[in-house]
Design an enzyme around this catalytic site. Structure first.
Site, short mmCIF file in Angstrom:
data_model
loop_
_atom_site.label_atom_id
_atom_site.label_comp_id
_atom_site.label_asym_id
_atom_site.label_seq_id
_atom_site.Cartn_x
_atom_site.Cartn_y
_atom_site.Cartn_z
N ASP A 121 1.49 4.70 2.34
CA ASP A 121 1.14 5.30 3.62
C ASP A 121 1.53 6.78 3.66
OD1 ASP A 121 0.60 2.63 5.17
OD2 ASP A 121 2.57 2.36 4.24
N ASP A 147 0.85 -1.18 0.00
CA ASP A 147 0.00 0.00 0.00
C ASP A 147 0.89 1.24 0.00
OD1 ASP A 147 1.13 0.24 2.50
OD2 ASP A 147 -0.75 0.32 3.60
N ASP A 183 -3.16 4.48 2.92
CA ASP A 183 -3.47 4.83 4.31
C ASP A 183 -3.16 6.31 4.52
OD1 ASP A 183 -4.16 2.24 4.94
OD2 ASP A 183 -2.23 1.74 5.87
N1 CTP Z 1 1.06 1.04 11.46
C1 CTP Z 1 0.48 1.42 12.65
N2 CTP Z 1 -0.85 1.19 12.88
C2 CTP Z 1 -1.61 0.59 11.93
C3 CTP Z 1 -1.04 0.20 10.71
C4 CTP Z 1 0.31 0.44 10.51
O1 CTP Z 1 1.16 1.97 13.52
N3 CTP Z 1 -2.90 0.38 12.17
C5 CTP Z 1 2.50 1.32 11.25
C6 CTP Z 1 3.37 0.11 11.50
O2 CTP Z 1 4.47 0.49 12.27
C7 CTP Z 1 3.85 -0.28 10.13
C8 CTP Z 1 3.74 1.01 9.32
O3 CTP Z 1 2.69 1.73 9.92
O4 CTP Z 1 5.17 -0.71 10.16
C9 CTP Z 1 3.44 0.74 7.89
O5 CTP Z 1 2.45 -0.25 7.80
P1 CTP Z 1 2.19 -1.15 6.55
O6 CTP Z 1 1.71 -0.30 5.44
O7 CTP Z 1 1.29 -2.25 6.98
O8 CTP Z 1 3.62 -1.81 6.26
P2 CTP Z 1 4.85 -1.33 5.38
O9 CTP Z 1 6.03 -1.45 6.23
O10 CTP Z 1 4.57 -0.01 4.75
O11 CTP Z 1 4.90 -2.47 4.28
P3 CTP Z 1 4.29 -2.44 2.81
O12 CTP Z 1 5.36 -1.82 1.97
O13 CTP Z 1 4.03 -3.85 2.45
O14 CTP Z 1 3.04 -1.62 2.86
MN MN Z 2 2.76 0.32 3.69
MN MN Z 3 -0.28 0.71 5.54
#
Ligand code: CTP
Ligand code: MN
Ligand code: MN
Length: 486
Positions: free
Chosen positions: A318, A316, A434
């Site tokens: 963020d 995703d 997000d």
């Molecule tokens: N996070 C959080 N609370 C949530 C979701 C996520 O604090 N409800 C934080 C976590 O620390 C996570 C970071 O946001 O490590 C990013 O989350 P995520 O998008 O799930 O992981 P990524 O590390 O960005 O991996 P990807 O590249 O696959 O999206």
């Molecule tokens: Mn992410």
């Molecule tokens: Mn995320």
């Protein structure tokens, strides 16, 4: 946060193949371009392969044809030679979610096999990230095996084992050297007996029986499939499994009541499992910045998550949003989401207000209470892609029909219109985004907390607590002893 596996792909354990069935032929080189060869990137123009010595063959089984063609185009753009068929010039066979034996069997049916390394998708993504073909190292095999075991522990809701395997895998990833013998592991902390056994098996025989069996395990396969749907966690996936469901097709055909989130997850499934590229993340960043600045010109928009850590792909995108004047950020999320929805940019959204009760009693070290929105963004593809014939037309009309029932008011109409205009051409991609809004006084902690990785955040908080007697969350850092004295 949940331990969902949404969008995350694990892959098979690679085995080093040395099928010297035929002597390797000298590679033919283009006379005009020494050291380079040509290949066609999809329907695109003839491109020059920078790394002609490396020939990639992507195994379609379990990867799926759309993901395979996406990865093919990506690799070719980066100067890699990708072959449509197995041949003598293939040096790397890349597969995903297949066991070593399965791939061997598949390859056996193909003609002209020579010497090739059977590698998993990690080698591929890391090579794409590095912009050059990487050496096939034990570390890919080892990391992958440990990741699969971690994933399985997660699917069995065994958190202790999940953490142990995840830690071991990330330790191996961070080692400055390549592990080739058990002695290389001396002095490395938190490697349990089980992890060591897996590593030993792979170092000695190329594969680990436990992992090979796991990949074939029906429950593992099914739960992994179901949890890769946005909105589906382990509990739900397990329930469906116990009810006898195995495939997405069966799930779609069943009468099972889905949440709005899961409906959207299923509807845009094919798009959402394709990794988001950095280029796509950059395009979305510009759009989000534009939207936010309409309402707050001085707002700060920061790309966080994996992309902030330098990753080339993510499941995703963020974002963390703030404004230097505390209080200005209030209500911003609704304005932004409403505006984007009116522009037809939103396929699904779930806003969590920071006043929501559901976050109030949660552990602040695990759940923050910022205003946030988990959404499915409709990213328009560039003009070049729009001209390409559609291969997912059915999906598109299905999406339009279903979208009437889910998502936000007003949006279904937009989606319907888009479909009428583009019966044959799907000119957009669904991408998970997000958005998090933090008051400026908590921005630093929020930025740290949302940059991840999940394991890093977890260990950092654990370290703060046990070694520094401090509490760290996405909201604050404070000294527990100071608080105690007051
Ligand atoms: N996070 C959080 N609370 C949530 C979701 C996520 O604090 N409800 C934080 C976590 O620390 C996570 C970071 O946001 O490590 C990013 O989350 P995520 O998008 O799930 O992981 P990524 O590390 O960005 O991996 P990807 O590249 O696959 O999206
Ligand atoms: Mn992410
Ligand atoms: Mn995320």
């Amino acid at each position: 946060m949940t331990l969902g596996l949404a969008g995350k792909k694990a892959s098979c354990v690679a085995v080093w193949l040395s099928m010297a069935l035929l002597p390797r032929k000298k590679k033919r080189k283009d006379p005009g371009l020494p050291g380079a060869s040509h290949s066609r990137a999809g329907d695109g123009p003839l491109t020059v392969a920078k790394f002609s010595e490396v020939g990639i063959f992507l195994v379609e089984r379990k990867m799926g044809s759309s993901r395979r063609s996406f990865l093919t185009q990506l690799a070719r753009k980066k100067g890699f030679r990708v072959e449509e068929r197995m041949s003598e010039s293939v040096t790397h066979v890349v597969s995903e979610n297949n066991s070593g034996d399965e791939v061997l069997e598949l390859l056996d049916k193909q003609s002209g096999i020579c010497r090739a390394a059977l590698v998993d998708i990690t080698w591929f993504t890391e090579s794409m990230g590095a912009g050059k073909p990487l050496e096939v190292e034990n570390r890919h095999r080892l990391q992958e095996a440990l990741k699969i075991l971690a994933e399985n522990a997660q699917l069995c809701e065994n958190e202790g084992r999940y953490l142990a395997f995840t830690r071991a895998s990330s330790i191996l990833k961070s080692l400055p050297y390549c592990v080739t013998k058990m002695d290389d592991l001396q002095g490395i902390p938190s490697l349990g007996e089980h992890c060591k056994r897996v590593i030993k098996d792979i170092l000695e025989g190329g594969i680990c029986r436990e992992v090979e069996e796991l990949i074939q395990n029906e429950r593992y396969q099914t739960l992994k499939r179901f949890t890769s749907i946005f909105g589906v966690g382990v509990k739900t996936a397990d329930k469906w499994y116990r009810e006898g469901l195995r495939t997405l097709h069966e799930l779609r055909a069943s009468k099972i009541l889905l949440t709005k989130e899961q409906e959207a997850g299923l509807l845009y499934y094919e798009d959402l499992i394709v990794p988001v590229t950095r280029t796509e993340a950059d395009s979305i960043t510009k759009i989000v910045e534009g939207a936010v600045h309409r309402f707050l010109p001085a707002a700060v928009i920061k790309l966080t998550g994996g992309f902030r850590r330098g990753k080339e792909y993510g499941h995703d995108v963020d974002f963390l949003i703030t404004h230097q004047e505390e209080g200005k950020e209030q209500g911003l999320l609704y304005q932004v989401i409403n505006w984007m929805a009116a522009q037809g940019m939103i396929l699904y959204d779930d806003i969590t207000d920071n006043k929501d009760q559901k976050w109030k009693n949660k552990e602040p070290e695990i759940f923050d209470s910022f205003a946030k929105c988990f959404l499915i963004f409709k990213l328009q593809k560039d003009v070049v892609n729009v001209l390409r014939p559609n291969t997912a037309g059915d999906d598109d009309s299905l999406a339009a029909n279903k979208a009437k029932e889910i998502g936000r008011g007003g949006h279904a109409e937009t989606c319907e219109r888009a479909t009428c205009a583009a019966v044959k051409v799907k000119d957009w991609k669904a991408v998970r985004v997000d958005l998090v809004v933090a008051p400026f006084s908590q921005y630093a902690y929020a930025l740290l907390g949302w940059t991840g990785s999940q394991l890093f955040e977890r260990d950092l908080r654990r370290y703060a607590k046990h070694f520094k007697h401090m509490s760290l969350s996405s909201h604050s850092l404070f000294d527990n002893e100071q608080v105690g004295r007051n």
